[in-house]
Scaffold this active site. Structure first.
Site, PDB file in Angstrom:
ATOM      1  N   GLU A  95      -4.358   9.071  11.103  1.00 24.31           N
ATOM      2  CA  GLU A  95      -2.941   8.913  10.742  1.00 24.31           C
ATOM      3  C   GLU A  95      -2.404  10.189  10.074  1.00 24.31           C
ATOM      4  O   GLU A  95      -1.294  10.627  10.359  1.00 24.31           O
ATOM      5  CB  GLU A  95      -2.791   7.722   9.779  1.00 24.31           C
ATOM      6  CG  GLU A  95      -1.362   7.528   9.279  1.00 24.31           C
ATOM      7  CD  GLU A  95      -1.251   6.658   8.031  1.00 24.31           C
ATOM      8  OE1 GLU A  95      -2.276   6.180   7.501  1.00 24.31           O
ATOM      9  OE2 GLU A  95      -0.116   6.481   7.581  1.00 24.31           O
TER      10      GLU A  95
ATOM     11  N   ASP B 223       5.048   2.440   1.110  1.00 21.56           N
ATOM     12  CA  ASP B 223       3.746   2.947   0.657  1.00 21.56           C
ATOM     13  C   ASP B 223       3.741   4.463   0.543  1.00 21.56           C
ATOM     14  O   ASP B 223       4.066   5.169   1.505  1.00 21.56           O
ATOM     15  CB  ASP B 223       2.650   2.532   1.661  1.00 21.56           C
ATOM     16  CG  ASP B 223       2.469   1.026   1.730  1.00 21.56           C
ATOM     17  OD1 ASP B 223       2.130   0.439   0.704  1.00 21.56           O
ATOM     18  OD2 ASP B 223       2.670   0.454   2.817  1.00 21.56           O
TER      19      ASP B 223
ATOM     20  N   LYS C 276       8.943   3.498  13.825  1.00 15.98           N
ATOM     21  CA  LYS C 276      10.070   3.037  13.006  1.00 15.98           C
ATOM     22  C   LYS C 276      11.398   3.344  13.694  1.00 15.98           C
ATOM     23  O   LYS C 276      12.367   2.637  13.504  1.00 15.98           O
ATOM     24  CB  LYS C 276      10.009   3.689  11.627  1.00 15.98           C
ATOM     25  CG  LYS C 276       8.899   3.115  10.764  1.00 15.98           C
ATOM     26  CD  LYS C 276       8.879   3.747   9.406  1.00 15.98           C
ATOM     27  CE  LYS C 276       7.965   2.988   8.462  1.00 15.98           C
ATOM     28  NZ  LYS C 276       7.970   3.578   7.119  1.00 15.98           N
TER      29      LYS C 276
ATOM     30  N   ASP D 158      10.972   4.441   2.776  1.00 15.75           N
ATOM     31  CA  ASP D 158       9.659   3.934   3.129  1.00 15.75           C
ATOM     32  C   ASP D 158       9.030   3.341   1.846  1.00 15.75           C
ATOM     33  O   ASP D 158       9.501   3.641   0.740  1.00 15.75           O
ATOM     34  CB  ASP D 158       8.845   5.120   3.669  1.00 15.75           C
ATOM     35  CG  ASP D 158       7.391   4.828   3.741  1.00 15.75           C
ATOM     36  OD1 ASP D 158       7.013   3.939   4.502  1.00 15.75           O
ATOM     37  OD2 ASP D 158       6.613   5.472   3.002  1.00 15.75           O
TER      38      ASP D 158
ATOM     39  N   SER E  82       9.281  -0.542   6.113  1.00  9.68           N
ATOM     40  CA  SER E  82       7.855  -0.254   5.968  1.00  9.68           C
ATOM     41  C   SER E  82       7.025  -0.751   7.136  1.00  9.68           C
ATOM     42  O   SER E  82       7.300  -1.813   7.707  1.00  9.68           O
ATOM     43  CB  SER E  82       7.358  -0.915   4.679  1.00  9.68           C
ATOM     44  OG  SER E  82       5.958  -0.861   4.617  1.00  9.68           O
ATOM     45  N   ALA E  83       5.982   0.004   7.432  1.00  6.14           N
ATOM     46  CA  ALA E  83       5.003  -0.425   8.432  1.00  6.14           C
ATOM     47  C   ALA E  83       3.934  -1.295   7.780  1.00  6.14           C
ATOM     48  O   ALA E  83       2.960  -1.673   8.409  1.00  6.14           O
ATOM     49  CB  ALA E  83       4.366   0.798   9.077  1.00  6.14           C
TER      50      ALA E  83
ATOM     51  N   ASP F 277       7.233   9.473   3.333  1.00 12.40           N
ATOM     52  CA  ASP F 277       6.050  10.285   3.020  1.00 12.40           C
ATOM     53  C   ASP F 277       5.324  10.690   4.301  1.00 12.40           C
ATOM     54  O   ASP F 277       4.182  11.145   4.248  1.00 12.40           O
ATOM     55  CB  ASP F 277       5.077   9.528   2.094  1.00 12.40           C
ATOM     56  CG  ASP F 277       4.326   8.424   2.801  1.00 12.40           C
ATOM     57  OD1 ASP F 277       4.913   7.789   3.696  1.00 12.40           O
ATOM     58  OD2 ASP F 277       3.140   8.204   2.480  1.00 12.40           O
TER      59      ASP F 277
HETATM   60  P1  TMP Z   1       4.524   2.484   5.090  1.00  9.59           P
HETATM   61  O1  TMP Z   1       5.381   2.430   6.318  1.00  9.59           O
HETATM   62  O2  TMP Z   1       5.082   1.669   3.957  1.00  9.59           O
HETATM   63  O3  TMP Z   1       4.163   3.899   4.694  1.00  9.59           O
HETATM   64  O4  TMP Z   1       3.140   1.668   5.383  1.00  9.59           O
HETATM   65  C1  TMP Z   1       2.133   2.010   6.221  1.00  9.59           C
HETATM   66  C2  TMP Z   1       0.861   2.428   5.533  1.00  9.59           C
HETATM   67  O5  TMP Z   1      -0.106   1.368   5.547  1.00  9.59           O
HETATM   68  C3  TMP Z   1       0.244   3.584   6.271  1.00  9.59           C
HETATM   69  O6  TMP Z   1       0.186   4.734   5.464  1.00  9.59           O
HETATM   70  C4  TMP Z   1      -1.151   3.120   6.641  1.00  9.59           C
HETATM   71  C5  TMP Z   1      -1.397   1.944   5.749  1.00  9.59           C
HETATM   72  N1  TMP Z   1      -2.325   0.931   6.291  1.00  9.59           N
HETATM   73  C6  TMP Z   1      -3.398   0.506   5.500  1.00  9.59           C
HETATM   74  O7  TMP Z   1      -3.578   0.993   4.378  1.00  9.59           O
HETATM   75  N2  TMP Z   1      -4.238  -0.450   5.993  1.00  9.59           N
HETATM   76  C7  TMP Z   1      -4.067  -1.017   7.232  1.00  9.59           C
HETATM   77  O8  TMP Z   1      -4.844  -1.899   7.633  1.00  9.59           O
HETATM   78  C8  TMP Z   1      -2.950  -0.558   8.034  1.00  9.59           C
HETATM   79  C9  TMP Z   1      -2.737  -1.127   9.402  1.00  9.59           C
HETATM   80  C10 TMP Z   1      -2.105   0.402   7.512  1.00  9.59           C
END
Ligand code: TMP
Length: 308
Positions: free
Chosen positions: A93, A51, A211, A49, A161-162, A250
């Site tokens: 979340e 973030d 995912k 992942d 990643s999301a 994470d």
């Molecule tokens: P990840 O899959 O890389 O962890 O990414 C998703 C992260 O992005 C998740 O922890 C929430 C964050 N996020 C924001 O910070 N701002 C936003 O507008 C959105 C939709 C998600």
């Protein structure tokens, strides 16, 4: 019992060893390491992942930004509207008490609204470059070492990643000043028009809790225009041949990143960044190894050295 502490101490059947790392079942971890080492590097892949996993949660006392969070659209009203969504949805979340179905709906809502605001308020590729250069974002110490080591070993890394692929790739360019031939980013990808303005997102949205569905998409055959199978997505071929997985996440939802692969062995490493006391048990139930206190990636580098 069950409360993690920096610096270690033993707790229940769990092993805590300094600084701030917990192993769910040390015997099973040794067995998985042995099986992966015996199969060799050519069978291993890393799925990570982005973030809060590859990046630090805290940077000089400030919260590190996500790929979504760092983006300044160059339109204050829309930046504020996305920030308001973050303030509403982020606590949901990370809440350990919301049932998964309910949370999935909330996450779908969040991503849909945010992507809508990005298109409506406008984003250019230049705004992305500027936002990354001004962002509070940093890779964990040891990430470069990890990528270099995996590149030497010819082990592929899928960054799943999301967040936003275009931003993640810009973070790689600006913060690491280099690319890695073994690293590929799968994330929400923007479509720009000829003037360089965002007009749409490619494919299905990836949010933190779906995912697993996207992993299955990647493992699916490519179809020709008549609907007949016509080869396989090269990523899925690679993924399927490598039946041992080192997964880094994470979020408990990150475990879904390896769904759709019939892996033989998986070592899942989780970085627990927030709600530590309340979430520790669920993280340790889900991951083989849990890192606390915004740990560096050096423990993972050491782990890889034991696998290859
Ligand atoms: P990840 O899959 O890389 O962890 O990414 C998703 C992260 O992005 C998740 O922890 C929430 C964050 N996020 C924001 O910070 N701002 C936003 O507008 C959105 C939709 C998600």
């Amino acid at each position: 019992p069950g409360t993690p502490r920096a610096g270690g101490g033993s707790m229940d059947s769990t092993t805590m060893s300094p600084p701030g790392v917990a192993v769910r079942d040390p015997k099973s971890l040794v067995e998985k390491k042995t099986a992966i080492r015996c199969a060799g590097c050519s069978k291993l892949q890393v799925i990570a992942d982005f973030d809060g996993t590859l990046t630090r949660y805290w940077i000089d006392g400030r919260r590190g930004q996500t790929s979504h969070g760092l983006l300044q659209q160059g339109n204050a009203e829309y930046d504020a509207r996305r920030q308001a969504l973050y303030e509403y949805y982020h606590p949901l979340e990370i809440s350990p008490t919301i049932p998964i179905e309910e949370k999935t709906k909330l996450m779908e809502e969040w991503w849909e609204k945010t992507h809508g605001l990005l298109i409506e308020g406008g984003v250019t590729y230049d705004a992305i470059k500027k936002s990354v250069s001004e962002a509070t974002i940093a890779f964990r110490d040891g990430v470069v070492e990890l990528f270099e080591f995996l590149e030497e070993l010819d082990v592929p890394v899928l960054v799943f990643s999301a967040g936003l692929a275009d931003i993640i790739e810009e973070v790689f360019r600006q913060k690491l000043h280099r690319s890695f031939k073994n690293v590929k980013v799968v994330s929400n990808r923007m479509v720009f028009d000829e003037k360089g303005c965002l007009v749409a997102f490619k494919g299905k949205t990836i949010h933190v809790l779906n995912k697993n569905e996207h992993a299955l998409d990647m493992a699916a055959p490519i179809h020709d225009k008549f609907g007949y199978p016509n080869g396989y997505n090269p990523d899925s071929v690679l993924m399927k041949q490598r039946t041992n997985v080192l997964l880094l996440g994470d979020h408990v939802g990150d475990l879904g990143m390896s769904d759709g692969l019939s892996y033989e062995n998986r070592i899942a490493v989780g970085f627990l960044n927030n709600n530590t006391e309340m979430s520790f048990k669920s993280y340790l139930d889900a991951f083989d190894v849990v890192y606390l206190n915004d740990a560096s990636m050096r423990g993972v580098v050491e782990l890889v050295s034991q696998l290859c």
